[in-house]
Write a protein that holds these residues in place. Structure first.
Motif, short mmCIF file in Angstrom:
data_model
loop_
_atom_site.label_atom_id
_atom_site.label_comp_id
_atom_site.label_asym_id
_atom_site.label_seq_id
_atom_site.Cartn_x
_atom_site.Cartn_y
_atom_site.Cartn_z
N GLY A 23 -20.30 -103.46 24.07
CA GLY A 23 -20.18 -102.74 22.80
C GLY A 23 -21.48 -102.07 22.41
O GLY A 23 -21.49 -100.93 21.93
N LYS A 24 -22.59 -102.76 22.62
CA LYS A 24 -23.91 -102.16 22.30
C LYS A 24 -24.15 -100.93 23.19
O LYS A 24 -24.69 -99.92 22.74
CB LYS A 24 -25.03 -103.19 22.51
CG LYS A 24 -25.02 -104.30 21.47
CD LYS A 24 -26.14 -105.29 21.73
CE LYS A 24 -25.98 -106.50 20.83
NZ LYS A 24 -27.02 -107.51 21.08
N ALA A 25 -23.76 -101.03 24.47
CA ALA A 25 -23.98 -99.91 25.39
C ALA A 25 -23.13 -98.70 24.99
O ALA A 25 -23.52 -97.56 25.24
CB ALA A 25 -23.65 -100.34 26.81
N ASN A 26 -21.98 -98.93 24.36
CA ASN A 26 -21.11 -97.82 23.94
C ASN A 26 -21.63 -97.07 22.73
O ASN A 26 -21.22 -95.94 22.46
CB ASN A 26 -19.72 -98.36 23.54
CG ASN A 26 -18.90 -98.81 24.72
OD1 ASN A 26 -19.13 -98.41 25.85
ND2 ASN A 26 -17.90 -99.65 24.44
N LEU A 27 -22.50 -97.71 21.95
CA LEU A 27 -22.86 -97.17 20.63
C LEU A 27 -23.70 -95.90 20.73
O LEU A 27 -24.65 -95.82 21.49
CB LEU A 27 -23.59 -98.24 19.83
CG LEU A 27 -23.84 -97.95 18.34
CD1 LEU A 27 -23.86 -99.25 17.55
CD2 LEU A 27 -25.13 -97.18 18.10
N ARG A 28 -23.32 -94.91 19.94
CA ARG A 28 -24.08 -93.66 19.84
C ARG A 28 -24.24 -93.30 18.36
O ARG A 28 -23.43 -93.69 17.52
CB ARG A 28 -23.34 -92.50 20.52
CG ARG A 28 -23.13 -92.67 22.01
CD ARG A 28 -24.45 -92.54 22.78
NE ARG A 28 -24.22 -92.63 24.22
CZ ARG A 28 -24.14 -93.77 24.91
NH1 ARG A 28 -24.27 -94.93 24.29
NH2 ARG A 28 -23.95 -93.74 26.21
N ILE A 29 -25.28 -92.50 18.09
CA ILE A 29 -25.49 -91.95 16.76
C ILE A 29 -25.26 -90.45 16.85
O ILE A 29 -25.89 -89.79 17.68
CB ILE A 29 -26.94 -92.16 16.26
CG1 ILE A 29 -27.39 -93.61 16.42
CG2 ILE A 29 -27.11 -91.63 14.84
CD1 ILE A 29 -26.82 -94.57 15.44
N ILE B 110 -27.47 -89.27 19.83
CA ILE B 110 -28.60 -90.15 20.15
C ILE B 110 -28.03 -91.42 20.77
O ILE B 110 -27.07 -92.00 20.25
CB ILE B 110 -29.38 -90.50 18.87
CG1 ILE B 110 -29.99 -89.22 18.27
CG2 ILE B 110 -30.46 -91.55 19.14
CD1 ILE B 110 -30.45 -89.38 16.83
N ASP B 111 -28.63 -91.84 21.90
CA ASP B 111 -28.24 -93.10 22.53
C ASP B 111 -29.35 -94.11 22.27
O ASP B 111 -30.38 -94.08 22.93
CB ASP B 111 -28.05 -92.87 24.03
CG ASP B 111 -27.66 -94.14 24.77
OD1 ASP B 111 -27.51 -95.19 24.12
OD2 ASP B 111 -27.53 -94.06 26.01
N PRO B 112 -29.19 -94.98 21.28
CA PRO B 112 -30.29 -95.92 20.97
C PRO B 112 -30.47 -96.93 22.12
O PRO B 112 -29.54 -97.19 22.86
CB PRO B 112 -29.79 -96.67 19.72
CG PRO B 112 -28.56 -95.98 19.27
CD PRO B 112 -28.02 -95.21 20.44
N GLN B 113 -31.68 -97.45 22.23
CA GLN B 113 -31.92 -98.56 23.16
C GLN B 113 -31.00 -99.70 22.75
O GLN B 113 -30.94 -100.05 21.56
CB GLN B 113 -33.37 -99.04 23.04
CG GLN B 113 -34.40 -98.05 23.55
CD GLN B 113 -34.37 -97.92 25.06
OE1 GLN B 113 -34.10 -98.87 25.78
NE2 GLN B 113 -34.63 -96.71 25.53
N ASP B 114 -30.32 -100.31 23.72
CA ASP B 114 -29.40 -101.40 23.37
C ASP B 114 -30.14 -102.58 22.73
O ASP B 114 -29.58 -103.30 21.90
CB ASP B 114 -28.63 -101.86 24.61
CG ASP B 114 -27.72 -100.75 25.13
OD1 ASP B 114 -27.76 -99.63 24.58
OD2 ASP B 114 -26.99 -101.01 26.10
N SER B 115 -31.43 -102.73 23.10
CA SER B 115 -32.22 -103.83 22.51
C SER B 115 -32.60 -103.54 21.05
O SER B 115 -33.11 -104.42 20.35
CB SER B 115 -33.48 -104.05 23.34
OG SER B 115 -34.22 -102.84 23.42
CA LIG Z 1 -27.73 -97.42 24.34
#
Ligand SMILES: [Ca+2]
Length: 308
Positions: free
Chosen positions: A151-157, A185-190
């Motif tokens: 789910g974190k990897a899917n997240l985009r802004i 924007i693809d945030p760092q998953d961390s």
């Molecule tokens: Ca990401």
């Protein structure tokens, strides 16, 4: 805590030290300088249609909160060229029902100066319930719990440049009310963190240029919003016309033709706008239509190679 007075009666923008007198939506009338709310001190997430202005700290980050306890966002000036400075307005909206393609809590952060080029690190806040509501309608889900790596990897802004309805006080903040550029924007998953103490998601990412912010998932919405597609026979040829209302990352329209609606072949392509949120018109001429019936459709190819 700011010693709150009536902001509307403010006749001086800055105090003797040069700091903005209105911070976090309230005017500082006390002897002590205002200190911004610490997001770790139990602030709850803001309700819908909250807006605050604050003077962005030149060192460290500034928490934008309404009434010192209703948390909107955190911004830090970053970068060597134009770190975000000066008076910044942070707004939040929470839609009553789940919108199509983005999380119901969405934001706008807009500095009074250099909005198009200022650089900052933004932290936005969401509840698990807001992600769950999105997941109920989305093909790719946001995190279902604190440790959901997929789910974190899917997240985009999705960032939309400018201000909703040019900053009108009653602006809706919805995606189609922004006229500036659209980027993802693809945030760092961390940097997508579940804060268990305060039961909220905290998502941090760097931006250059300010805007509306919408959380969505990769591939969660079609990149192109097609409003019309027409085929008109003109003598020996067929003219195709289509119109898009918005495009994100669109690369190419491939024109497909069929005589029976089952077997399709590619007859040409037209370059797409890549990014647009105004109405655009396209045309293509089929110079050699098939005898009998001709059916047409568009295949829209994304800049990252996916298609719809
Ligand atoms: Ca990401």
């Amino acid at each position: 805590m700011i010693n709150a007075g009536l902001s509307a009666s403010n006749s001086y923008a800055t105090d003797a030290a040069g700091n903005f007198r209105i911070q976090l939506g309230s005017i500082d009338i006390g002897a002590y300088e205002a200190s911004n709310t610490n997001p770790d001190q139990g602030a709850t997430l803001a309700t819908s249609a909250q807006s605050v202005q604050a003077d962005q700290n030149s060192v460290g980050s500034t928490v934008y909160a309404s009434g010192c306890e209703s948390l909107i966002a955190t911004v830090a000036g970053v970068g060597s060229e134009q770190p975000v400075r000066g008076n910044v307005t942070a707004r939040v909206w929470v839609e009553a029902s789940q919108p199509d393609g983005f999380v119901k809590r969405h934001y706008e952060i807009f500095p009074a100066e250099n909005a198009g080029s200022a650089e900052g690190r933004v932290t936005l806040y969401f509840s698990q319930e807001e992600f769950n509501a999105f997941n109920a309608t989305a093909s790719k889900p946001l995190p279902a719990n604190a440790t959901d790596a997929a789910g974190k990897a899917n997240l985009r802004i999705e960032k939309r440049g400018g201000q909703s309805q040019e900053g009108a006080p009653d602006a809706t903040g919805l995606p189609n009310t922004y006229t500036g550029g659209i980027s993802t924007i693809d945030p760092q998953d961390s940097d997508i963190i579940w804060n268990a103490d305060h039961a909220r998601w905290e998502i941090s990412f760097d931006v250059k240029g300010f805007s509306g912010f919408f959380v969505k998932t990769q591939g969660g919405a079609l990149p192109v919003e097609l409003v019309s597609f027409q085929a008109v026979k003109e003598g020996a040829v067929v003219q195709l016309h289509w119109e898009t209302a918005s495009e994100v990352n669109s690369e190419t329209f491939v024109i497909m033709r069929s005589a029976d609606g089952k077997k399709w072949s590619e007859i040409g392509s037209v370059a797409a706008a890549q990014t647009s949120n105004s109405h655009l018109q396209y045309k293509f001429t089929d110079a050699a239509p098939l005898a009998g019936e001709n059916l047409y459709k568009l295949k829209m190819i994304d800049a990252d190679g996916t298609f719809a």
